[in-house]
Design a protein around this motif. Structure first.
Motif, PDB file in Angstrom:
ATOM      1  N   GLY A   1       0.802  -1.254  -0.047  1.00  0.00           N
ATOM      2  CA  GLY A   1       0.013   0.066  -0.155  1.00  0.00           C
ATOM      3  C   GLY A   1       0.803   1.318   0.050  1.00  0.00           C
ATOM      4  O   GLY A   1       0.206   2.437   0.076  1.00  0.00           O
ATOM      5  N   PHE A   2       1.979   1.227  -0.023  1.00  0.00           N
ATOM      6  CA  PHE A   2       2.847   2.504  -0.254  1.00  0.00           C
ATOM      7  C   PHE A   2       3.880   2.399  -1.329  1.00  0.00           C
ATOM      8  O   PHE A   2       4.696   1.558  -1.313  1.00  0.00           O
ATOM      9  CB  PHE A   2       3.855   2.700   1.068  1.00  0.00           C
ATOM     10  N   GLY A   3       3.533   3.249  -2.295  1.00  0.00           N
ATOM     11  CA  GLY A   3       4.568   3.226  -3.386  1.00  0.00           C
ATOM     12  C   GLY A   3       4.021   3.973  -4.740  1.00  0.00           C
ATOM     13  O   GLY A   3       3.944   5.011  -4.556  1.00  0.00           O
ATOM     14  N   TYR A   4       3.571   3.280  -5.936  1.00  0.00           N
ATOM     15  CA  TYR A   4       3.250   3.742  -6.994  1.00  0.00           C
ATOM     16  C   TYR A   4       2.022   3.012  -7.752  1.00  0.00           C
ATOM     17  O   TYR A   4       2.181   1.784  -7.518  1.00  0.00           O
ATOM     18  CB  TYR A   4       4.418   4.167  -7.974  1.00  0.00           C
ATOM     19  N   PHE A   5       1.394   3.622  -8.271  1.00  0.00           N
ATOM     20  CA  PHE A   5       0.275   3.043  -9.195  1.00  0.00           C
ATOM     21  C   PHE A   5      -0.068   3.649 -10.556  1.00  0.00           C
ATOM     22  O   PHE A   5       0.218   4.849 -10.698  1.00  0.00           O
ATOM     23  CB  PHE A   5      -1.030   3.098  -8.325  1.00  0.00           C
ATOM     24  N   THR A   6      -0.945   3.158 -11.273  1.00  0.00           N
ATOM     25  CA  THR A   6      -1.306   3.756 -12.500  1.00  0.00           C
ATOM     26  C   THR A   6      -2.983   4.010 -12.559  1.00  0.00           C
ATOM     27  O   THR A   6      -3.596   2.935 -12.225  1.00  0.00           O
ATOM     28  CB  THR A   6      -0.872   2.994 -13.838  1.00  0.00           C
TER      29      THR A   6
ATOM     30  N   ILE B   1       3.428  12.858  -7.188  1.00  0.00           N
ATOM     31  CA  ILE B   1       4.092  13.246  -8.490  1.00  0.00           C
ATOM     32  C   ILE B   1       3.419  12.279  -9.616  1.00  0.00           C
ATOM     33  O   ILE B   1       3.027  11.488  -9.191  1.00  0.00           O
ATOM     34  CB  ILE B   1       5.461  13.136  -8.476  1.00  0.00           C
ATOM     35  N   ILE B   2       3.130  13.103 -10.494  1.00  0.00           N
ATOM     36  CA  ILE B   2       2.272  12.473 -11.764  1.00  0.00           C
ATOM     37  C   ILE B   2       3.231  12.532 -13.036  1.00  0.00           C
ATOM     38  O   ILE B   2       3.902  13.450 -13.267  1.00  0.00           O
ATOM     39  CB  ILE B   2       0.923  12.988 -12.026  1.00  0.00           C
ATOM     40  N   THR B   3       3.314  11.316 -13.408  1.00  0.00           N
ATOM     41  CA  THR B   3       4.134  11.252 -14.790  1.00  0.00           C
ATOM     42  C   THR B   3       3.441  10.687 -16.132  1.00  0.00           C
ATOM     43  O   THR B   3       2.657   9.778 -15.993  1.00  0.00           O
ATOM     44  CB  THR B   3       5.471  10.530 -14.517  1.00  0.00           C
ATOM     45  N   ASN B   4       3.562  11.385 -16.981  1.00  0.00           N
ATOM     46  CA  ASN B   4       3.048  11.091 -18.503  1.00  0.00           C
ATOM     47  C   ASN B   4       3.683  11.733 -19.427  1.00  0.00           C
ATOM     48  O   ASN B   4       4.128  13.039 -19.306  1.00  0.00           O
ATOM     49  CB  ASN B   4       1.438  11.419 -18.277  1.00  0.00           C
TER      50      ASN B   4
ATOM     51  N   THR C   1      -5.018   7.847 -21.824  1.00  0.00           N
ATOM     52  CA  THR C   1      -3.448   7.660 -21.704  1.00  0.00           C
ATOM     53  C   THR C   1      -3.125   7.144 -20.083  1.00  0.00           C
ATOM     54  O   THR C   1      -4.076   7.501 -19.208  1.00  0.00           O
ATOM     55  CB  THR C   1      -2.679   9.121 -21.906  1.00  0.00           C
ATOM     56  N   THR C   2      -2.244   6.421 -20.012  1.00  0.00           N
ATOM     57  CA  THR C   2      -1.833   5.826 -18.835  1.00  0.00           C
ATOM     58  C   THR C   2      -0.965   6.955 -17.851  1.00  0.00           C
ATOM     59  O   THR C   2       0.039   7.560 -18.411  1.00  0.00           O
ATOM     60  CB  THR C   2      -0.903   4.720 -18.859  1.00  0.00           C
ATOM     61  N   LEU C   3      -1.249   7.154 -16.599  1.00  0.00           N
ATOM     62  CA  LEU C   3      -0.686   8.104 -15.692  1.00  0.00           C
ATOM     63  C   LEU C   3      -0.168   7.344 -14.663  1.00  0.00           C
ATOM     64  O   LEU C   3      -0.889   6.531 -14.002  1.00  0.00           O
ATOM     65  CB  LEU C   3      -2.079   9.061 -15.247  1.00  0.00           C
ATOM     66  N   THR C   4       1.187   7.717 -14.267  1.00  0.00           N
ATOM     67  CA  THR C   4       1.751   7.025 -13.161  1.00  0.00           C
ATOM     68  C   THR C   4       1.755   7.900 -11.933  1.00  0.00           C
ATOM     69  O   THR C   4       2.291   9.143 -12.281  1.00  0.00           O
ATOM     70  CB  THR C   4       3.025   6.629 -13.411  1.00  0.00           C
TER      71      THR C   4
END
Length: 852
Positions: free
Chosen positions: A310-315, A341-344, A374-377
């Motif tokens: 439950g702690f980390g990153y997801f899309t 932070i959001i990356t794309n 589009t996929t957002l991380t």
């Protein structure tokens, strides 16, 4: 009737001057010494050594040299050393509390706002005491000789930093956290370490020691009984990189010395941490004591979730619109948090989430392109102060990413390493060992000046104690830290004791041969013995010793001299003795509560070779520096007084001279000749000599009343006409170099002389002065009776300078012949002359009021 006063008892201004003072006591004096039994003498003068650009705040002593702590250009607190002709700066040394210093292991340690600073050579650099704790690092298994760790085994490393100082002292820091190693590769491997260099290590004089635990099967944890693999000196390239790469190819049978913190050695609890911030410092039996302390801001955290929990990153998916700050049609915003932070490809780098709804995400920076589905991380963050660190599937120091797609221990170590690599303000240390304290780490401010900071996260529940949390430090005003004995810069965290209650702080700690004494702000005085945490014993010694000036205490003849609410005290193992009764009223008037300048400007000097305690104080409440000194001689037990401006002073024992001054650094004249008894001086060149008229190249800077000195002869200057000096005596001056010396004020006044018949009228006749070793042309006597409005002053001349012991006879002036008592003052203003005054005889008779 004849009265002989051949005693010298110094100032006695507090007792009744008509009944309770000793014979030979004084009511006032200026620049007088009483260093010989029953002899009053002129004190020595001072020559100008150099001029600084700001006020001297303190003088210190190291390797036979005078150090000056001064306000450079009137603004910057600066430490400098005497280079033989002036002072050379070490650099700025800010301190909001008076600095104190000590010497240990041939080194010099001084307090400051940025912690304890060190010199290992008087011409060396001022550095932080101690060595920073190791930071840790990362590892890679490598194929080489295959000596280090077999398949399905664990090992661990610690790194110790150190150096050998200019006095050949080995100085080590605290070991780094463990760097755990696991080999499941299927083959025996060697290890490559990437070791982070602490930011405070910037010199190639440092080395690092690599210690390794013997490998064990991977179901257990390696012991902390570690052995040296290698010791390597830093290079300039290493310092630029901020890390070193080390390859370990050493078999367990070839390792070296055991790490000093191993359980079989001193234990990890005795790690050599750098000293805490302290307001006072001293050395006793090889141990440095640090008093009135504080530690750096620190926070203890425990991460208990990683990517899988439950702690980390997801899309998620969503639609970006070029130029817009809102992403629409988001598949799910349940896990989206502000600050992530959001990356794309269609979103600028370093863009964070600023808001959300059920189907939209608001971002800081507008999208650069339009895309549907589009996929957002999105990446969770840990915020340390104002620094963001983001969860990821790989370590990436450029973007502040740390890998959480791993086990809990490794994820925490990744975060710790990232903070240590990128943070300008904090250091971090992993504290877990296997399953013990797994995920526990601390973050510590790098400097004592840094204020409290807060740690928060987009997933506050990923930590055992939910975030946010705020750092704390330990402010121990009553705390006393002890170094390791023989290691003055090594201070284990637990090596401290508290002195009295925490409500009142330690103002000073001073050390005698067999014990030490601690003054607290409530007036309590504690006595301590012992120099290790196991042997130390501290007890209350006195309850009424509140200091009236924290820089007044001084050591003299293995005694502490201090001015407290009881007066000037001598403190030693036998008790507390007050010695200021003869002048106590004067001192308490000066130090009254409303006089704030007293504590600011006062200071004390222990002058061992002259047996003096010198107590510099103000005269007026408006004084910004000390303007007078009360001086106590431990041989004669007499108080005298000097008049001199001094922002600070001290005894340089290598030179056996006093230094003092304000912006002008003055050095005591101590040649044991007549030139000791003067102030300023001007070098001149004699052109012609005609009787008493001496023509010099230039008379600039010279005044009437000065003395001309050449080749052991001297004469007082009575007139100046251009470059022609008229002197009082026709002596054998010759063409060539000479010196004009400035006189200094000198006088003393006896307590009223009553002949022992206070109420009866006397007819005074003669006054005879006794002197020895005459070097003066004349002295001045001032006499007045109980009506002090009309004194008589006369210059009296000795018979001959050739007589070692002689008397100078004078008559009592007519205006003073009838009196109940006489006040007698002796004074002089003549350079290059001492006055060795042995006493006087007063003759007269008791008469009736009707006698004429």
């Amino acid at each position: 009737m004849e009265i002989n006063v051949l005693e010298a008892k110094g100032l006695q201004t507090d007792p009744n001057p008509l009944s309770s003072v000793e014979k030979g006591a004084l009511v006032s004096c200026t620049n007088l010494s009483c260093d010989r039994v029953n002899v009053y003498e002129k004190t020595r003068g001072y020559s100008t050594y150099t001029t600084l650009s700001g006020l001297v705040k303190k003088y210190l002593y190291f390797q036979g040299k005078t150090l000056a702590y001064y306000l450079k250009n009137g603004t910057t607190q600066t430490l400098a050393y005497d280079n033989g002709t002036g002072f050379t700066d070490y650099g700025a040394l800010p301190s909001s509390y008076p600095i104190f210093a000590t010497s240990a292991n041939s080194n010099f340690y001084v307090t400051s706002d940025s912690g304890i600073k060190k010199l290992d050579s008087v011409t060396g650099a001022l550095t932080s005491a101690g060595v920073p704790q190791g930071l840790g690092g990362s590892y890679t298994l490598i194929t080489a000789t295959g000596n280090v760790i077999a398949n399905n085994q664990k090992a661990a490393y610690r790194i110790v930093w150190g150096y050998v100082d200019a006095n050949n002292n080995l100085v080590l820091g605290a070991p780094s956290p463990r760097i755990p190693i696991l080999n499941t590769s299927g083959a025996t491997k060697d290890v490559q370490l990437v070791i982070q260099i602490p930011d405070d290590i910037t010199l190639t004089t440092y080395f690092y020691q690599v210690y390794r635990a013997n490998p064990v099967v991977n179901t257990t944890e390696p012991l902390d009984e570690m052995y040296m693999v290698n010791q390597i000196t830093l290079t300039s390239a290493d310092i630029v990189n901020g890390y070193v790469t080390f390859e370990d190819h050493v078999a367990s049978t070839d390792t070296g010395a055991t790490i000093y913190t191993a359980p079989s050695q001193q234990g990890i609890q005795n790690s050599y941490f750098q000293p805490p911030f302290a307001k006072d410092i001293g050395t006793f039996e090889g141990t440095n004591f640090y008093a009135n302390t504080k530690t750096k801001q620190v926070i203890l955290l425990q991460l208990n979730k990683v990517q899988s929990t439950g702690f980390g990153y997801f899309t998620v998916t969503g639609d970006t619109v070029s130029g817009q700050n809102v992403i629409i049609n988001v598949s799910s915003t349940a896990s989206v948090q502000i600050g992530q932070i959001i990356t794309n490809p269609n979103i600028p780098a370093s863009t964070v989430v600023t808001g959300k709804t059920l189907t939209t995400i608001t971002i800081l920076n507008a999208a650069t392109a339009t895309a549907t589905g589009t996929t957002l991380t999105l990446r969770d963050y840990v915020l340390v102060g104002s620094e963001y660190y983001y969860a990821s599937d790989a370590n990436d120091t450029v973007n502040n990413y740390f890998n959480v797609n791993t086990d809990l221990e490794s994820a925490t170590i990744n975060l710790v390493n990232l903070i240590n690599t990128n943070s300008p303000s904090y250091n971090s240390y992993y504290l877990g060992i296997g399953n013990t304290d797994k995920g526990v780490f601390e973050i510590e401010a790098r400097t004592f000046a840094q204020s409290a900071f807060t740690v928060s996260s987009s997933q506050g529940t990923a930590f055992v104690t939910n975030l946010p949390q705020t750092s704390q430090n330990e402010v121990g005003g009553n705390r006393l830290y002890l170094s390791i004995q023989g290691q003055p810069e090594a201070v284990p965290f637990g090596n401290w004791v508290e002195v009295g209650t925490a409500e009142f702080y330690i103002e000073r700690i001073l050390f005698l041969r067999d014990s030490y004494y601690i003054f607290k702000s409530d007036g309590s005085l504690f006595k301590g013995v012992g120099s290790t945490i196991d042997s130390i014993s501290i007890r209350l010694y006195n309850s009424n010793a509140k200091l009236r000036g924290i820089q007044l205490p001084a050591i003299l003849d293995n005694n502490i001299f201090a001015f407290s609410d009881q007066g000037v005290d001598i403190i030693n193992d036998n008790g507390v003795e007050t010695i200021s009764y003869p002048i106590e009223r004067d001192l308490f008037k000066l130090s009254k509560t409303r006089n704030s300048s007293f504590a600011d400007v006062s200071f004390g000097i222990g002058y061992e070779s002259d047996r003096k305690y010198i107590m510099f104080v103000n005269t007026l409440t408006t004084d910004t520096v000390a303007t007078q000194a009360y001086v106590y001689n431990i041989l004669t037990k007499a108080w005298t007084r000097w008049q001199r401006d001094a922002s600070y002073g001290f005894w340089n024992k290598a030179e056996d001279r006093l230094y003092m001054g304000t912006t002008i650094v003055k050095k005591e004249r101590k040649n044991y000749d007549v030139t000791d008894f003067c102030e300023g001086e001007v070098s001149v060149t004699v052109n012609t000599v005609v009787g008493k008229v001496i023509t010099v190249v230039s008379s600039a800077g010279i005044s009437v009343g000065w003395s001309l000195y050449q080749n052991g002869i001297k004469s007082k200057i009575t007139a100046i006409n251009g470059n022609s000096l008229t002197v009082s005596q026709s002596l054998a001056f010759i063409v060539g170099a000479a010196t004009a010396y400035e006189p200094m004020l000198f006088n003393f006044t006896y307590v009223p002389q009553t002949y022992g018949e206070l109420a009866k009228n006397k007819a005074n006749k003669e006054l005879t002065h006794y002197v020895e070793n005459v070097t003066f042309e004349s002295i001045t006597q001032t006499i007045n009776n109980e009506d002090q409005s009309n004194p008589d002053t006369d210059d009296i001349v000795p018979k001959s300078s050739a007589l070692p012991l002689q008397y100078i006879r004078s008559y009592i002036p007519k205006n003073q012949t009838r009196s109940n008592w006489l006040n007698i003052t002796v004074s002089q203003s003549e350079a290059c002359t001492n006055v060795e005054y042995l006493g006087y005889t007063l003759t007269g008779e008791v008469v009736s009021e009707r006698n004429k």
